[in-house]
Scaffold this motif. Structure first.
Motif, PDB file in Angstrom:
ATOM      1  N   LEU A 259       3.617   7.926 -11.036  1.00 18.48           N
ATOM      2  CA  LEU A 259       3.688   7.125 -12.258  1.00 18.48           C
ATOM      3  C   LEU A 259       4.345   5.776 -12.004  1.00 18.48           C
ATOM      4  CD1 LEU A 259       4.586   9.916 -14.839  1.00 18.48           C
ATOM      5  CD2 LEU A 259       2.418   8.663 -14.667  1.00 18.48           C
ATOM      6  N   ILE A 260       5.393   5.753 -11.191  1.00 17.29           N
ATOM      7  CA  ILE A 260       6.034   4.472 -10.848  1.00 17.29           C
ATOM      8  C   ILE A 260       5.061   3.581 -10.091  1.00 17.29           C
ATOM      9  CG2 ILE A 260       7.864   3.409  -9.476  1.00 17.29           C
ATOM     10  CD1 ILE A 260       9.567   5.907 -10.086  1.00 17.29           C
ATOM     11  N   TRP A 261       4.397   4.157  -9.074  1.00 16.16           N
ATOM     12  CA  TRP A 261       3.430   3.385  -8.293  1.00 16.16           C
ATOM     13  C   TRP A 261       2.269   2.899  -9.163  1.00 16.16           C
ATOM     14  CZ3 TRP A 261      -1.683   4.969  -7.578  1.00 16.16           C
ATOM     15  CH2 TRP A 261      -2.447   4.150  -6.754  1.00 16.16           C
ATOM     16  N   ALA A 262       1.764   3.770 -10.044  1.00 21.50           N
ATOM     17  CA  ALA A 262       0.612   3.420 -10.874  1.00 21.50           C
ATOM     18  C   ALA A 262       0.916   2.248 -11.795  1.00 21.50           C
ATOM     19  CB  ALA A 262       0.173   4.641 -11.691  1.00 21.50           C
ATOM     20  N   PHE A 263       2.097   2.219 -12.380  1.00 22.54           N
ATOM     21  CA  PHE A 263       2.453   1.137 -13.295  1.00 22.54           C
ATOM     22  C   PHE A 263       2.853  -0.140 -12.556  1.00 22.54           C
ATOM     23  CE2 PHE A 263       2.737   4.635 -16.324  1.00 22.54           C
ATOM     24  CZ  PHE A 263       2.244   4.047 -17.484  1.00 22.54           C
ATOM     25  N   LEU A 264       3.464  -0.007 -11.381  1.00 23.30           N
ATOM     26  CA  LEU A 264       3.925  -1.192 -10.661  1.00 23.30           C
ATOM     27  C   LEU A 264       2.874  -1.780  -9.721  1.00 23.30           C
ATOM     28  CD1 LEU A 264       7.627  -0.307  -9.757  1.00 23.30           C
ATOM     29  CD2 LEU A 264       6.774  -1.717 -11.640  1.00 23.30           C
ATOM     30  N   VAL A 265       2.075  -0.913  -9.089  1.00 25.07           N
ATOM     31  CA  VAL A 265       1.124  -1.385  -8.067  1.00 25.07           C
ATOM     32  C   VAL A 265      -0.320  -1.151  -8.513  1.00 25.07           C
ATOM     33  CG1 VAL A 265       0.437  -1.265  -5.642  1.00 25.07           C
ATOM     34  CG2 VAL A 265       2.849  -0.920  -6.282  1.00 25.07           C
ATOM     35  N   GLY A 266      -0.755   0.094  -8.513  1.00 21.24           N
ATOM     36  CA  GLY A 266      -2.112   0.418  -8.934  1.00 21.24           C
ATOM     37  C   GLY A 266      -3.173   0.083  -7.907  1.00 21.24           C
ATOM     38  N   THR A 267      -4.428   0.103  -8.339  1.00 21.89           N
ATOM     39  CA  THR A 267      -5.585  -0.153  -7.474  1.00 21.89           C
ATOM     40  C   THR A 267      -6.547  -1.111  -8.166  1.00 21.89           C
ATOM     41  OG1 THR A 267      -6.948   1.631  -8.408  1.00 21.89           O
ATOM     42  CG2 THR A 267      -5.412   2.232  -6.635  1.00 21.89           C
ATOM     43  N   ARG A 268      -7.616  -1.454  -7.491  1.00 23.43           N
ATOM     44  CA  ARG A 268      -8.658  -2.311  -8.088  1.00 23.43           C
ATOM     45  C   ARG A 268      -9.248  -1.691  -9.349  1.00 23.43           C
ATOM     46  NH1 ARG A 268     -11.814  -6.020  -5.060  1.00 23.43           N
ATOM     47  NH2 ARG A 268     -10.891  -6.597  -3.053  1.00 23.43           N
ATOM     48  N   LYS A 269      -9.291  -0.363  -9.387  1.00 22.16           N
ATOM     49  CA  LYS A 269      -9.927   0.335 -10.499  1.00 22.16           C
ATOM     50  C   LYS A 269      -8.939   0.772 -11.570  1.00 22.16           C
ATOM     51  CE  LYS A 269     -13.830   2.058  -7.766  1.00 22.16           C
ATOM     52  NZ  LYS A 269     -14.593   3.262  -7.334  1.00 22.16           N
ATOM     53  N   ALA A 270      -7.660   0.589 -11.312  1.00 24.40           N
ATOM     54  CA  ALA A 270      -6.628   0.948 -12.286  1.00 24.40           C
ATOM     55  C   ALA A 270      -5.414   0.066 -11.998  1.00 24.40           C
ATOM     56  CB  ALA A 270      -6.269   2.430 -12.183  1.00 24.40           C
ATOM     57  N   PHE A 271      -5.390  -1.092 -12.623  1.00 24.99           N
ATOM     58  CA  PHE A 271      -4.388  -2.109 -12.303  1.00 24.99           C
ATOM     59  C   PHE A 271      -2.965  -1.652 -12.609  1.00 24.99           C
ATOM     60  CE2 PHE A 271      -6.676  -6.502 -12.457  1.00 24.99           C
ATOM     61  CZ  PHE A 271      -7.598  -6.052 -11.528  1.00 24.99           C
ATOM     62  N   GLY A 272      -2.044  -2.008 -11.708  1.00 29.88           N
ATOM     63  CA  GLY A 272      -0.621  -2.080 -11.987  1.00 29.88           C
ATOM     64  C   GLY A 272      -0.233  -3.547 -11.942  1.00 29.88           C
ATOM     65  N   LEU A 273       1.049  -3.842 -12.031  1.00 29.08           N
ATOM     66  CA  LEU A 273       1.489  -5.232 -12.085  1.00 29.08           C
ATOM     67  C   LEU A 273       1.126  -6.013 -10.827  1.00 29.08           C
ATOM     68  CD1 LEU A 273       5.000  -4.755 -13.738  1.00 29.08           C
ATOM     69  CD2 LEU A 273       2.924  -5.688 -14.802  1.00 29.08           C
ATOM     70  N   VAL A 274       1.247  -5.375  -9.664  1.00 28.39           N
ATOM     71  CA  VAL A 274       0.928  -6.069  -8.410  1.00 28.39           C
ATOM     72  C   VAL A 274      -0.552  -6.440  -8.356  1.00 28.39           C
ATOM     73  CG1 VAL A 274       0.804  -5.815  -5.897  1.00 28.39           C
ATOM     74  CG2 VAL A 274       2.854  -5.055  -7.127  1.00 28.39           C
ATOM     75  N   GLN A 275      -1.426  -5.511  -8.752  1.00 26.46           N
ATOM     76  CA  GLN A 275      -2.861  -5.823  -8.758  1.00 26.46           C
ATOM     77  C   GLN A 275      -3.180  -6.926  -9.767  1.00 26.46           C
ATOM     78  OE1 GLN A 275      -5.090  -4.736  -6.666  1.00 26.46           O
ATOM     79  NE2 GLN A 275      -3.879  -3.148  -5.672  1.00 26.46           N
ATOM     80  N   TRP A 276      -2.485  -6.930 -10.895  1.00 24.18           N
ATOM     81  CA  TRP A 276      -2.680  -8.008 -11.874  1.00 24.18           C
ATOM     82  C   TRP A 276      -2.292  -9.355 -11.281  1.00 24.18           C
ATOM     83  CZ3 TRP A 276       1.324 -10.857 -14.459  1.00 24.18           C
ATOM     84  CH2 TRP A 276       0.851 -11.746 -15.421  1.00 24.18           C
ATOM     85  N   LEU A 277      -1.155  -9.424 -10.589  1.00 26.96           N
ATOM     86  CA  LEU A 277      -0.732 -10.672  -9.942  1.00 26.96           C
ATOM     87  C   LEU A 277      -1.724 -11.102  -8.868  1.00 26.96           C
ATOM     88  CD1 LEU A 277       3.099  -9.972  -9.576  1.00 26.96           C
ATOM     89  CD2 LEU A 277       2.026 -11.676 -11.075  1.00 26.96           C
ATOM     90  N   ARG A 278      -2.299 -10.136  -8.196  1.00 25.32           N
ATOM     91  CA  ARG A 278      -3.271 -10.420  -7.133  1.00 25.32           C
ATOM     92  C   ARG A 278      -4.540 -11.050  -7.684  1.00 25.32           C
ATOM     93  NH1 ARG A 278      -6.401  -5.635  -3.806  1.00 25.32           N
ATOM     94  NH2 ARG A 278      -7.713  -6.969  -2.493  1.00 25.32           N
ATOM     95  N   PHE A 279      -5.030 -10.527  -8.815  1.00 28.47           N
ATOM     96  CA  PHE A 279      -6.326 -10.979  -9.332  1.00 28.47           C
ATOM     97  C   PHE A 279      -6.226 -12.042 -10.429  1.00 28.47           C
ATOM     98  CE2 PHE A 279      -7.534  -6.944  -7.370  1.00 28.47           C
ATOM     99  CZ  PHE A 279      -8.730  -7.294  -6.734  1.00 28.47           C
TER     100      PHE A 279
END
Length: 325
Positions: A259-279
């Motif tokens: 849950l921590i990883w999912a909300f903070l990082v995530g993936t291309r198909k399920a964004f977390g904050l890091v993926q949002w910053l990336r894209f």
């Protein structure tokens, strides 16, 4: 061991006929071919009627409830085989498919499920010939690695089998059902993830054998999930469903990490904050929308998962009935 091939189908009659034709060419013939179709799907019933009598041991089951989950649960309940081999109507199993599946079940009583490679055809003609050594795993922090269409090499144990090419020992799924909590009007994405992780959690081996392969032509879907076309509802549903499947499977400490990883990082198909910053620099507001849908999907998936069973609204209820005349 008797083998039932289970094919859920909806409004893809030509694809279904190609799948059935492929089953007539199996080295190890199926003992039963169970086609599960919607009662209102006249085109499919008409197509089944054209199959030559005696070509396959076909039995048909009608369902009234929309969605793949209801069709699969109805099919499993109706299947007579010791092994239930499931494939999609837009797939064409290669001749040695059932032979390879039977081999693994017959040589190891601890094997509860077997799957293999699905060779994906983009646009119906161009085959994806990529390779991946890692297939069907859940990393320690909860990221799912599928890549069943890219696997090569020797058979090995995995945690996840893909819905287009998976089979189960009936004994291993005697108390199992495809998860009725999953959202979706048709495909109910990640139903295969939830089901295979459930079998694995109960202590059975799952085997991925690249040689138990099929051709997978990925036909049109008749719901909000149109594969390569972004749809907000389909995106949300996929995140919601994946969250439930993983929370069911992971032990407590890994749930917290996930849950921590999912909300903070995530993936291309399920964004977390890091993926949002990336894209965000490239996609702007579109990336922000994906982040919102991902976080909402994770949160509501968590809420569904923690809900007492008696408070859940089931999506099943399909009835076995006589095919329309």
């Amino acid at each position: 061991m008797n083998i039932t091939v289970l094919i859920p189908t909806y409004r893809r009659p030509q694809d279904l006929l190609r799948c059935l034709d492929a089953l007539t060419k199996q080295i190890r013939s199926p003992d039963e071919v169970l086609v599960v179709a919607r009662d209102s799907d006249r085109a499919t019933w008409d197509a089944i009627a054209t199959v030559e009598t005696g070509a396959l041991p076909i039995r048909t089951v009608s369902v009234t409830i929309p969605g793949q989950v209801a069709a699969l649960n109805t099919g499993i309940e109706a299947a007579k085989g010791d092994i239930i081999a499931i494939t999609d109507d837009d797939a064409a199993p290669r001749p040695h498919w059932l032979e390879r599946i039977a081999y693994h079940f017959e040589t190891d009583d601890a094997v509860g499920g077997v799957g293999g490679r699905d060779w994906l055809y983009v646009g119906g003609t161009d085959r994806d010939d990529g390779k991946s050594a890692v297939v069907g795993r859940v990393q320690w922090f909860g990221r799912v690695i599928g890549r069943h269409n890219l696997g090569f090499g020797e058979p090995r144990e995995v945690e996840i089998l893909k819905g287009a090419n998976m089979s189960y020992r009936k004994q291993a799924i005697a108390i199992a059902k495809f998860d009725t909590r999953l959202l979706g009007a048709g495909a109910q994405v990640h139903n295969d993830l939830a089901f295979s992780l459930g079998v694995k959690r109960r202590g059975w081996k799952l085997i991925y054998d690249p040689a138990a392969d099929i051709d997978h032509y990925q036909a049109q879907r008749f719901d909000e999930d149109q594969r390569d076309q972004f749809n907000e509802t389909a995106f949300f549903n996929a995140v919601h469903n994946e969250t439930i499947a993983l929370l069911d499977y992971l032990p407590m400490w890994r749930r917290i990490v996930f849950l921590i990883w999912a909300f903070l990082v995530g993936t291309r198909k399920a964004f977390g904050l890091v993926q949002w910053l990336r894209f965000f620099p490239k996609d702007g507001g579109f990336a922000s929308r994906k982040l919102w849908l991902s976080l909402k999907g994770r949160w509501e998936g968590f809420q569904t998962w923690r809900m007492p069973p008696g408070d859940r609204t089931p999506q099943e209820g399909a009835a076995i009935s006589v095919p329309p005349s």
